[in-house]
Design an enzyme around this catalytic site. Sequence first.
Site: not given
Length: 728
Positions: A609, A596
Site C-alpha cells: 500500500y 495517502s
Amino acid sequence: MKPTDFKHVNYLWDDEIANKLDAVERLRYRSNLLGSDQRITNTGGGNTSSKIKMTDPLSGEEVDVLWVKGSGGDLRTSTRANFASLYMDKFLSLEKVYNKAEVKGAKTEIEDAMVEMYRHTTFGLNPAASSIDTPLHGMIPFRHVDHMHPISAIAIAASKDQQRLTQEVFGGEVGWVPWQRPGFDLGLVMRDALKLNPNLKGLIMGQHGLINWAEDDKACYELTLTLIEKAARYIEQHDKGEKTFGGQKYASLNEEERNKLLVQLLPKLRGMISQKNRFIGTVHVTDSVLQFVNSADAKRLAEIGTSCPDHFLRTKIKPLYVDWNPQKESVESLFEKLEAGLVKYRSDYASYYEACKHPNSPAMRDPNPTVILIPGLGLIAWGKNKSESRVTAEFYSLAIEVMRSSEAISEYQGLPRQEAFDIEYWLLEEAKLKRMPPEKEFARNVVVVIGAGSGIGKATAHRIAKEGAHMVCADLSEDSAQATAKELIDNYGVGIGIGGTGVSSCGPAIGFGVDITKRESIRSLFEKIVLAYGGVDNIIITAGIFVSPDKVGHIPDDKWALTYAINATGPYLVADEAKTIWNLQGLNTSLVITTSANAAVAKQGSFAYDTSKAAANHLVRELAIELSPLVRVNGLAPATVVEGSSMFPRDRVISSLTKYNIPFEESESTELLRDKLALFYAQRTLTKSPITLADQAEVAYLLSSNKFSKTTGQIISVDGGLQEAFLR
Ligand SMILES: [Zn+2]
C-alpha cells in the site's frame, strides 16, 4: 368527432378524477393532461386558464377570478402554485391605462409596461407571476381558454397560405390572426376577431400556435383535442411519403458506426463551440430526425429556421447544417466542414444581430449554434446544462415535424428575421435572464468521480454536485455508482425536456461501472460519458485498495500486483485515456488523484500500500508536466479516514483496535468501532480531531475548482497534521 375516434392525440380526461377536484385543481388537471403529449404542446410551452367565481377576502362578495398559468413552469408538471390569479374586473380596467398611452400597439413601450401592471390585479396574495400571455386569456369572454403549440396547428400557422388553410381545415369554426408578438395588444386583436365573428371557437395564431375556448372546462379540453386531431388528419391525407423533404439524399450510419464517429466528434465539436462558454451536449437520433438530416431539402429548410417563438428561443434562429456524405467522405472532411460551417454561422449571426438591433438592444449573445445537424448521424443539441440541451433537442425535433407537415400541405416559412430578433432580444427576456441566479462554479462542467460508490468518492460526488456539476459517478461496483447517482438525481431533480437518445437522455447525474485496472474498461467508460454529455471535464480518482498484510507486513504476490494496478497504474491509465478526449476538446480542466499520507512515511507493516501510494504521488508530478498546460494535476493525501470507508472493513478495524490495545466489545456495531478507532487516530494528529469524509471531499472539490487554478503538481495532505508525513 367523438373522442374514441382520435388517432393523433390521446383522450385522457377522467370524470372520476376531475369531479373530485375544486375548480382550480380541475384547471391544474386539464393542464397536466394537455402538457403530457408532445403533439399538443412542447415542454414549457402553452398556457391554460379558467375564470372562476370566488369569495373576495376583502368584501366577502363573489367575484370572477382569472386563474392562468403563470410565467415559467411547464403544463405537464404544473401544480396549483404555477397559476397566477387576477381579479377579472381589475384586469379589464387595465385597458384604460393602456389606452392612455400616446403610442400603443405591438412592441410599444406601454405594452411591456403592462406586464408590471398585472401585479396590481392579484387576487388572494398569490405570489405566482403573470406571464406575457395573460391578456390572451383575459380578453376572451369565455370561462375556459387553452393556448397550445401543437405540431399540426403550427404547421398550418407556419405555411405560406396559412389563412386559406385555416379556412379549409376548420371550415369557419376557427379564425386566423397574423403573427404578432404576444402581449396586451394581441389580446385586444383576438377579442376583436371574436366580436366580428361570435361563432368562432378558436384562432390559429400566425407562425405561432392555436388558441380556443369554451364555457365548460371539459368541453374546452375536448375542443383543443378535436381541433388538433382535425389538423393532423388533414396533414396525414397530404403526406408526401417517400417524397417528404424532397426525398433521401444520404443514408444513415448504423448504431455502431454512429457511436464510433460520435465519440471522436463530440469532444472536438464541444471544444469548437465552447471557447466563450462551455456547453453540454445531447445526441438526438430518431427516424424522423434521420429522414430530415439525410434529405435533399434539409439544407434549404434548415436555413429558414424554426417558427414558433418558443422553439427558436432555444434552437436559435437557425441550426448549423453540415452537408457531409456519411458514405463517401472522411471524418477529417467532416471536421473541416464543421470548422468552416461554424465560422460562417458565427458571422451570419453577427450580421443578423447588426441588421436587426435597436439602440437599446442587449449586447450580442454567444454566436455559436445550439443545434447541429449532420447527415447519417442525426441532431446534436447544446445548452448550458443537460436540461437545456435536452429541451433544445426536443424543440428542434418538433420543428422538424412542423416542417414535414407544413411542406406536405403548403410551403414552410420561418418567422421574419426582425420579428425573431425582437423576441430573442426582447428587453423583458433580458430582464428575466438578469434575474436568474449566477451560475454555480461547476455548472457547464462534466465531472467524473472514480470511486463514487462509497467513502471519499461518494462524499466528493455530493460535494461537487452542490456546485452545479454534471456528475458521472463511476465505481468498480456499478450498483453502488448508480446508487450515488440516484441520490443526486433525487436531490437535484432530473431536469426538464424529453430529448436525447439512449444514454444521452440522462439527467444531471449518471452512474457507470469501471475497472481501472483495465484500459478497455476505462475507454468504454469515457465513450459512454461522451455520448451522454458531449465531453469530459474534471476527473477525481478516489478508488484505491488496501490489502490487509500479515504480521510482518507481507501480502501474497498477486495482491501486491493488484495493489499497484489499482493505486498506481489505474490513475495513470485513466489520465492516459482522458488525455485523448481533453486534447480533442482543448478546454482547461483538472485531475485529482487520491494518494495517502502513508506515501511519505516509511514504517513497518504495509509495504504494498505505502509504496504504491508513493508511486501515485510521483505520478501526480509527472502527469502535471505531461498534461500541461490544459490540465492541472494534483494529489489529495488523506490519512486514516475511518468513517464510512470501504478500506476499513470490520476485520481491519478490529485488528487495529487490538493492535493499539483499545478496549471494545464484539457485540458493538462496525460504525461504533470505527468511531473508537477514529478517536484514537485523532489523538496522534496535531489538530486532535477525527478526520471526516467531508474534510476530504472539501479539498477534492477545492483542488478541482478554479480556486486552485494556479496550483499543479502538488500533494495536499488532509491528515489532521501528521508531523512525520510532512512533505519536503
Ligand atoms: Zn404561445
